[in-house]
Design an enzyme around this catalytic site. Structure first.
Site, PDB file in Angstrom:
ATOM      1  N   GLU A  89      88.219 -14.276 -31.519  1.00 44.40           N
ATOM      2  CA  GLU A  89      88.884 -13.210 -32.384  1.00 44.40           C
ATOM      3  C   GLU A  89      90.341 -12.990 -32.336  1.00 44.40           C
ATOM      4  O   GLU A  89      91.043 -13.479 -31.379  1.00 44.40           O
ATOM      5  CB  GLU A  89      88.424 -11.856 -31.780  1.00 44.40           C
ATOM      6  CG  GLU A  89      88.764 -10.567 -31.862  1.00 44.40           C
ATOM      7  CD  GLU A  89      88.446  -9.430 -31.109  1.00 44.40           C
ATOM      8  OE1 GLU A  89      88.393  -8.199 -31.534  1.00 44.40           O
ATOM      9  OE2 GLU A  89      88.010  -9.670 -29.967  1.00 44.40           O
ATOM     10  N   HIS A  90      90.964 -12.787 -33.639  1.00 37.38           N
ATOM     11  CA  HIS A  90      92.542 -12.505 -33.492  1.00 37.38           C
ATOM     12  C   HIS A  90      92.832 -11.182 -33.017  1.00 37.38           C
ATOM     13  O   HIS A  90      92.301 -10.169 -33.570  1.00 37.38           O
ATOM     14  CB  HIS A  90      93.012 -12.706 -34.837  1.00 37.38           C
ATOM     15  CG  HIS A  90      94.566 -12.339 -35.096  1.00 37.38           C
ATOM     16  ND1 HIS A  90      95.476 -13.131 -34.578  1.00 37.38           N
ATOM     17  CD2 HIS A  90      94.953 -11.122 -35.319  1.00 37.38           C
ATOM     18  CE1 HIS A  90      96.665 -12.412 -35.017  1.00 37.38           C
ATOM     19  NE2 HIS A  90      96.345 -11.127 -35.288  1.00 37.38           N
ATOM     20  N   ASP A 217      93.316 -16.695 -13.397  1.00 39.22           N
ATOM     21  CA  ASP A 217      94.627 -17.065 -13.652  1.00 39.22           C
ATOM     22  C   ASP A 217      95.518 -16.289 -14.310  1.00 39.22           C
ATOM     23  O   ASP A 217      96.223 -16.185 -15.292  1.00 39.22           O
ATOM     24  CB  ASP A 217      94.722 -18.415 -14.735  1.00 39.22           C
ATOM     25  CG  ASP A 217      95.933 -19.260 -14.928  1.00 39.22           C
ATOM     26  OD1 ASP A 217      96.670 -19.096 -13.991  1.00 39.22           O
ATOM     27  OD2 ASP A 217      96.106 -19.827 -15.898  1.00 39.22           O
TER      28      ASP A 217
END
Length: 309
Positions: A89-90, A217
């Site tokens: 998804e953007h 991370d």
């Protein structure tokens, strides 16, 4: 690549949306499709598929918790021309600013999610009288992850272990130090590690550690916000000690005091937190040494010396 993307995504339209991004490892580009805007990350390394499969599984695991927002993952596609992409998804992102406190709360919720599922599971077993020790699919009582994930481009050994200290010593620190040894044959690092290994169990004395789903991370470059709240991305997930998450967060900045106070209101610092935080930063300094070279040697050696004192 674009013809293959159209085919794999089942879209007649694939138009570059002019948003590009990416980090030290992969390049990124947004496209408009029949069903909305997507973000495509591309990598041409031979290990790209393993890396993106791990990222997809990490994003899916975080989405399932319903805690902190991540881009919804759609698909990993091996390119006919070599290399690989991950499609998600953007999201319209900007720098983390007004949602720092919310990120602290939601990250704590992510870390508590598995513990709450385990408690719920135990309670149900007592009331319904299910076979003791049977776990539902939605909770985990070991350390590790079902698939390999990569921190940067280095694959992590996520084989399941019952004991966190063994998992972290062998499958995180030892693994990185083996790469240091192969690349540099660094005698001082080897000798310090031999001494530190013996000391590690002391840092965990009287500590009960319940496996927590981690982003893995979480440095400032992997957090942002959108219009309605914080977003994290580029995970290298596994089930581990929640404190591990804060190791890298403290190394490169990007998190303010409202983030930390909101987090620690939900997960209180246990005794010995500061020492363990150094131990968790050691993994990331070694990982940076292995990715980017000797500039990170000094920090790695210094932490080992400090921990042995």
């Amino acid at each position: 690549m674009e013809a293959q993307l159209k085919r794999e995504l089942g879209t007649s339209m694939l138009k570059s949306a002019g948003h590009s991004g990416g980090g030290c490892i992969s390049e990124g580009q947004s496209y408009d499709t029949d069903s909305g805007r997507v973000f495509v990350k591309i990598n041409h390394k031979s290990e790209a598929k393993q890396m993106f499969d791990g990222e997809l599984a990490s994003l899916e695991a975080i989405v399932k918790t319903g805690t902190v927002k991540v881009p919804k993952p759609l698909k990993v596609i091996e390119l006919d021309t070599g290399g690989c992409v991950i499609v998600m998804e953007h999201l319209d992102l900007r720098s983390l600013n007004k949602y720092s406190k919310q990120l602290g709360e939601q990250l704590a919720d992510l870390h508590l999610h598995n513990k709450q599922q385990l408690e719920k599971n135990n309670k149900e077993q007592q009331t319904v009288g299910k076979g003791a020790g049977q776990l539902e699919d939605n909770c985990v009582d070991k350390f590790g992850f079902p698939v390999t994930t990569c921190c940067g481009y280095i694959p992590q050994n996520n084989d399941w272990q019952d004991d966190w200290v063994s998992f972290y010593s062998q499958q995180r620190l030892q693994h990185q130090l083996n790469i240091v040894e192969e690349s540099y044959g660094d005698r001082e690092a080897r000798e310090l590690w031999a001494a530190l290994q013996l000391k590690i169990p002391q840092f965990f004395k009287d500590l009960q550690i319940v496996p927590a789903l981690l982003h893995g991370d979480l440095w400032g470059g992997n957090v942002s916000e959108c219009a309605n709240g914080p977003v994290v991305y580029d995970p290298a997930s596994f089930y581990g000690h929640a404190e591990f998450e804060l190791g890298i967060a403290g190394m490169f900045g990007g998190f303010n005091s409202s983030f930390y106070s909101a987090y620690h209101e939900k997960i209180v610092k246990a005794e010995g937190f500061a020492k363990r935080s150094q131990l968790y930063q050691l993994f990331h300094y070694l990982n940076h040494w292995n990715h980017f070279g000797g500039g990170y040697r000094g920090s790695s050696i210094k932490i080992m010396k400090d921990l042995i004192k």
